[in-house]
Design a protein around this motif. Structure first.
Motif, PDB file in Angstrom:
ATOM      1  N   VAL A 157     -14.218  24.757 -33.286  1.00 20.27           N
ATOM      2  CA  VAL A 157     -12.829  24.435 -33.532  1.00 20.27           C
ATOM      3  C   VAL A 157     -12.070  23.505 -33.956  1.00 20.27           C
ATOM      4  N   ALA A 158     -12.122  22.275 -32.892  1.00 24.21           N
ATOM      5  CA  ALA A 158     -10.974  21.481 -32.599  1.00 24.21           C
ATOM      6  C   ALA A 158     -11.649  20.792 -34.412  1.00 24.21           C
ATOM      7  N   LEU A 159     -12.955  20.376 -34.665  1.00 23.02           N
ATOM      8  CA  LEU A 159     -13.854  19.578 -35.685  1.00 23.02           C
ATOM      9  C   LEU A 159     -12.698  20.451 -37.086  1.00 23.02           C
ATOM     10  N   ILE A 199      -8.501   5.930 -31.547  1.00 20.53           N
ATOM     11  CA  ILE A 199      -8.185   6.741 -33.345  1.00 20.53           C
ATOM     12  C   ILE A 199      -9.069   7.434 -34.200  1.00 20.53           C
ATOM     13  N   SER A 200      -9.787   8.187 -33.592  1.00 16.21           N
ATOM     14  CA  SER A 200     -11.469   9.722 -33.993  1.00 16.21           C
ATOM     15  C   SER A 200      -9.754  10.014 -35.020  1.00 16.21           C
ATOM     16  N   GLY A 201      -9.310  10.583 -34.249  1.00 20.79           N
ATOM     17  CA  GLY A 201      -8.049  11.469 -34.841  1.00 20.79           C
ATOM     18  C   GLY A 201      -7.796  10.949 -36.819  1.00 20.79           C
ATOM     19  N   SER A 245      -8.427  20.212 -41.554  1.00 26.65           N
ATOM     20  CA  SER A 245      -7.129  21.420 -42.263  1.00 26.65           C
ATOM     21  C   SER A 245      -6.827  20.096 -43.300  1.00 26.65           C
ATOM     22  N   PRO A 246      -5.878  20.364 -44.101  1.00 26.05           N
ATOM     23  CA  PRO A 246      -4.268  19.373 -44.672  1.00 26.05           C
ATOM     24  C   PRO A 246      -3.513  19.283 -43.977  1.00 26.05           C
ATOM     25  N   GLU A 247      -3.229  20.600 -43.144  1.00 32.77           N
ATOM     26  CA  GLU A 247      -1.924  20.549 -42.199  1.00 32.77           C
ATOM     27  C   GLU A 247      -2.137  18.754 -41.203  1.00 32.77           C
ATOM     28  N   TRP A 248      -4.054  19.167 -40.846  1.00 28.85           N
ATOM     29  CA  TRP A 248      -3.956  17.611 -40.151  1.00 28.85           C
ATOM     30  C   TRP A 248      -3.470  16.063 -40.420  1.00 28.85           C
ATOM     31  N   THR A 277      -7.108  11.155 -29.061  1.00 29.92           N
ATOM     32  CA  THR A 277      -7.359  12.293 -30.684  1.00 29.92           C
ATOM     33  C   THR A 277      -7.510  13.688 -31.523  1.00 29.92           C
ATOM     34  N   LEU A 278      -8.267  13.590 -31.466  1.00 28.72           N
ATOM     35  CA  LEU A 278      -9.048  14.717 -31.960  1.00 28.72           C
ATOM     36  C   LEU A 278      -8.329  16.479 -31.184  1.00 28.72           C
ATOM     37  N   ARG A 279      -7.679  16.265 -30.475  1.00 24.59           N
ATOM     38  CA  ARG A 279      -7.261  17.219 -28.926  1.00 24.59           C
ATOM     39  C   ARG A 279      -7.964  18.243 -28.851  1.00 24.59           C
ATOM     40  N   GLY A 280      -9.495  18.199 -28.800  1.00 29.12           N
ATOM     41  CA  GLY A 280     -10.648  19.324 -28.206  1.00 29.12           C
ATOM     42  C   GLY A 280     -10.507  19.493 -27.089  1.00 29.12           C
ATOM     43  N   PRO A 281     -12.271  19.888 -26.762  1.00 27.81           N
ATOM     44  CA  PRO A 281     -12.004  19.646 -25.316  1.00 27.81           C
ATOM     45  C   PRO A 281     -13.125  18.005 -24.868  1.00 27.81           C
TER      46      PRO A 281
END
Length: 119
Positions: A81-83, A7-9, A88-91, A33-37
């Motif tokens: 990059v993921a962080l 749930i971190s994202g 961002s507002p889009e997130w 959920t952070l969609r990173g590596p």
């Protein structure tokens, strides 16, 4: 301690309750959920009850040299990059839509369950 890997994202966007008020240590992955590596993060409280904690030394010793291998600069850059995206507002809009989608899915499953149970 809390692990918020799944749930971190949502926590980052304020769409799920934050454990940071209650926990001294919070862990997460960056690839869910952070969609990173594929990586992980460990957060810890530096001050508790007005006194410094020993979490920093304990976490640092547990991670390196004990368990972590050599750093991969490409992964570190990808986490950054993921962080940045998470900030961002889009997130925030993305996380709000995730919640809406989950609610719609849960409601649809309840309808199906009621039909199957004959209610």
């Amino acid at each position: 301690m809390a692990d918020i890997a799944h749930i971190s994202g949502l926590v980052a966007a304020g769409e799920a309750a934050s454990p940071f008020e209650l926990c001294d240590v919070v862990t997460t992955t960056t690839h869910k959920t952070l969609r990173g590596p594929r990586a992980g993060l460990i957060f810890y409280r530096k001050i508790k009850d007005g006194k410094p904690t020993d979490f920093e030394a304990r976490v640092n010793m547990a991670v390196f040299p004990s368990n972590q291998g050599g750093p991969h600069e490409n992964t570190i850059a990808a986490v950054a990059v993921a962080l940045k995206q998470v900030a961002s507002p889009e997130w925030k809009l993305y996380a709000q839509q995730v919640r809406k989608n989950c609610l719609a899915f849960a409601q649809a499953l309840q309808v199906i369950q009621k039909k199957q149970c004959g209610k």
